[in-house]
Scaffold this active site. Structure first.
Site, short mmCIF file in Angstrom:
data_model
loop_
_atom_site.label_atom_id
_atom_site.label_comp_id
_atom_site.label_asym_id
_atom_site.label_seq_id
_atom_site.Cartn_x
_atom_site.Cartn_y
_atom_site.Cartn_z
N HIS A 1 19.32 -45.21 -64.54
CA HIS A 1 20.62 -45.85 -64.34
C HIS A 1 21.18 -45.39 -63.00
CE1 HIS A 1 24.53 -47.55 -65.08
NE2 HIS A 1 25.11 -46.37 -64.94
N ASP B 1 22.36 -51.04 -60.85
CA ASP B 1 22.51 -50.76 -62.28
C ASP B 1 21.25 -50.16 -62.90
OD1 ASP B 1 24.14 -50.72 -64.64
OD2 ASP B 1 22.86 -52.33 -65.41
N ARG C 1 31.16 -26.27 -49.86
CA ARG C 1 31.83 -26.68 -48.62
C ARG C 1 30.96 -26.47 -47.38
NH1 ARG C 1 37.55 -26.83 -49.11
NH2 ARG C 1 37.75 -26.19 -46.93
N LYS D 1 29.59 -46.62 -58.29
CA LYS D 1 28.28 -46.70 -57.61
C LYS D 1 28.07 -48.07 -56.97
CE LYS D 1 26.04 -45.62 -61.33
NZ LYS D 1 27.17 -45.31 -62.23
#
Length: 322
Positions: free
Chosen positions: A142, A181, A247, A163
């Site tokens: 997916h 998808d 970070r 997405k």
């Protein structure tokens, strides 16, 4: 996974380099079950103990020239033994002449003979890659697969994280959609995983509030591609103010797909962040690392050197004061 490839399909998909020399009427009945191509060598000497009859039998300049030195009876014998019910076809490279004995043996066994003008090594590699891709075991993931500057990037994340919308933004920025998808993946070789769209979903996207759109129809043929190698996974996660996100880029995560470890980057999503640009930069940064330039490592080295220099200055100052 496809258990078989029809010979007619292989010929159709490679019609620019393959032609049916003989036995067109037998093509539709023939199927291929293995991806390996075989060049019969020892068989021409009469040794058939380990003859892989189920493979495409490829004869090039070496095989044809050696067969020409054999007596007629011996050529007839070896080609008759090579032409079994399991043999999908014979293939002659470099547009070489087909031995009469091979033509007769293939006709009696209802086996097509194909011919190509390409070199033996080249046609072998092309057909092997073609068959491996179609006979490989496939899994479904997916997500959304896009190609960014020639690099396959798989977008994953929970349903509703954005997405498809992100992929649409990337297409608008000139990148390519592979699958939306559902992404079908297969292992091409030891270190390579390829992704593609299911046939029914090819070139299509589902955008909430709009519905199904045809990306090729809206953006042109250059906005889509049938398949690509997956080189990077970008996992989109909803922004959590309490989470401790990386970070500096020191964390190196991977995701296993078809027994291959693919590098993964986790990107938090929240209103106001331009995710398309961030993903684009993440892909370019990953490529730079593969080419040997790692900005994170360079920063770490510079910081270490700076700390070392300051420590030395402090030590010298203390010694001078003493």
């Amino acid at each position: 996974m496809a258990d078989e490839v029809k010979l007619s399909k292989l010929i159709k998909d490679n019609k620019s380099i393959l032609e049916v020399y003989q036995g067109q009427e037998y093509v539709n009945a023939k199927k291929i079950y293995v991806s390996d191509i075989y060049r019969p060598g020892l068989e021409l000497t009469g040794y058939f103990d380990f003859y892989p009859a189920q493979r495409i039998q490829l004869l090039g300049r070496t095989e044809i020239s050696y067969a020409a030195r054999l007596d007629h009876e011996i050529r007839t014998h070896v080609f008759t033994k090579m032409a079994t019910k399991a043999t999908p076809c014979f293939l002659i490279s470099r547009s070489l002449p087909v031995p009469e004995e091979l033509s007769e043996a293939a006709e009696k066994a209802n086996i097509p003979i194909l011919r190509t003008s390409e070199s033996t090594t080249y046609i072998s590699s092309i057909l092997t890659e073609y068959l491996r891709a179609r006979l490989a075991k496939r899994n479904s993931i997916h997500g959304v697969l896009v190609e960014i500057k020639g690099m396959g990037v798989l977008l994953t994340g929970a349903s509703g994280v954005g997405k498809s919308e992100t992929a649409l933004g990337l297409v608008q920025r000139g990148h390519r959609l592979i699958a939306d998808d559902r992404v079908d993946v297969f292992q091409k070789d030891h270190n390579t995983v390829v992704g593609e769209a299911p046939k029914i979903l090819r070139h299509l996207m589902e955008i909430r509030g709009i519905g199904i759109i045809d990306v090729m129809n809206l953006f042109g043929a250059g906005a889509v591609k049938s398949r690509t190698e997956i080189q990077l996974v970008i996992n989109l996660v909803n922004w959590d103010p309490k989470a401790n996100y990386d970070r500096l880029g020191f964390q190196e995560n991977t995701r296993e797909i078809c027994n291959v470890e693919i590098p993964q980057v986790n990107i938090p999503v929240k209103v106001g962040r331009n995710i398309e640009i961030i993903i684009e930069v993440a892909a370019m940064n990953f490529r730079a690392k593969k080419m040997g330039y790692d900005a994170t490592q360079m920063f770490d080295n510079n910081l270490t050197n700076l700390i070392s220099e300051h420590s030395k200055e402090d030590t010298d100052k203390v010694q001078h004061d003493d």
